[in-house]
Write a protein that holds these residues in place. Structure first.
Motif, PDB file in Angstrom:
ATOM      1  N   HIS A   1      40.034  31.254  39.056  1.00 12.38           N
ATOM      2  CA  HIS A   1      40.248  32.051  40.265  1.00 12.38           C
ATOM      3  C   HIS A   1      39.064  31.780  41.186  1.00 12.38           C
TER       4      HIS A   1
ATOM      5  N   PRO B   1      45.777  33.729  33.489  1.00 18.31           N
ATOM      6  CA  PRO B   1      45.047  32.954  34.499  1.00 18.31           C
ATOM      7  C   PRO B   1      43.927  32.160  33.850  1.00 18.31           C
TER       8      PRO B   1
ATOM      9  N   GLU C   1      44.367  30.510  42.630  1.00 13.57           N
ATOM     10  CA  GLU C   1      44.394  30.896  41.222  1.00 13.57           C
ATOM     11  C   GLU C   1      45.262  29.912  40.462  1.00 13.57           C
TER      12      GLU C   1
END
Length: 233
Positions: free
Chosen positions: A173, A170, A146
């Motif tokens: 991923h 984020p 990630e």
């Protein structure tokens, strides 16, 4: 130059030097604080993570806003600790969750009592083949990557630097075997708030949380160092 003007110039120079030292020390303290945060996360030491936050703080995680120290505890202890560590505060056999913090930019306020920091995180995580039974077996990936960014705010309370607002987003991923080029788009936004969801956020931010292949910019807290202009989308 008169003696009085010389003394004035020396006092001004000393004041400026002290100001620069204070800024450098504050930048280093904030940088160290954020790196320590990453080390605690590595070993699922969530109680230690919560203790890094100011009382009047909040955590923004994947579009969910967890308000106050109670919200921060809900995120790290009620949610993360129970999900990833079975409620244990400490390392779990076979569970990898490395959170290196790097490429940092730290900006200190004029009064030296607050700061903002931008940090990149490149996470490596996974579950060893000998540790797939039990509560960790509920995690769908065996090993994954990630990449994300922190745009945080910090405050100096009683001489100690603490996290005022942690804002993690984020960007990508992926499973280790297939990599980010083959990853499917993910919807990471929470759907339900607290208390309907006992471990949910107090508020949901709906915009700007699409993962790769979306490639938009997480806004910078600092102005351009050469032009002095803020970045505009």
């Amino acid at each position: 130059m008169t003696e009085l003007s010389l003394e004035t110039d020396l006092a001004s120079m000393l004041f400026e030097l002290q100001r620069r030292v204070d800024v450098l020390e504050a930048q280093q303290a904030v940088r160290t604080l954020q790196h320590q945060y990453g080390y605690y996360l590595d070993k699922t030491l969530y109680r230690e993570v919560v203790d890094l936050f100011a009382e009047d703080s909040e955590a923004v995680f994947c579009g969910g806003v967890f308000k106050g120290k109670a919200g921060v505890r809900r995120l790290y202890i009620d949610r993360f600790s129970n999900r990833f560590a079975g409620g244990v505060n400490g390392p779990v056999f076979g569970f990898l969750l490395d959170h290196p913090q790097h490429q940092d930019v730290v900006t200190v306020s004029e009064d030296g009592l607050s700061a903002k920091g931008r940090f990149r995180c490149t996470m490596q995580a996974g579950i060893h083949k000998d540790a797939t039974e039990g509560f960790l077996g509920r995690v769908t990936h065996d090993q994954w990557w990630e990449g994300g960014m922190y745009e945080n705010e910090y405050v100096k309370e009683d001489g100690v630097w603490k996290i005022k607002r942690l804002n993690y987003r984020p960007f990508w991923h992926s499973e280790y075997g297939t990599g980010w080029a083959q990853s499917d788009p993910m919807d990471v936004l929470p759907k339900v708030t607290f208390p309907e969801d006992p471990v949910g956020p107090d508020e949901i931010i709906s915009a700007g949380y699409e993962l790769y292949p979306n490639t938009d910019v997480f806004p910078f807290h600092y102005d351009h160092p050469v032009t002095g202009a803020p970045w505009r989308p």
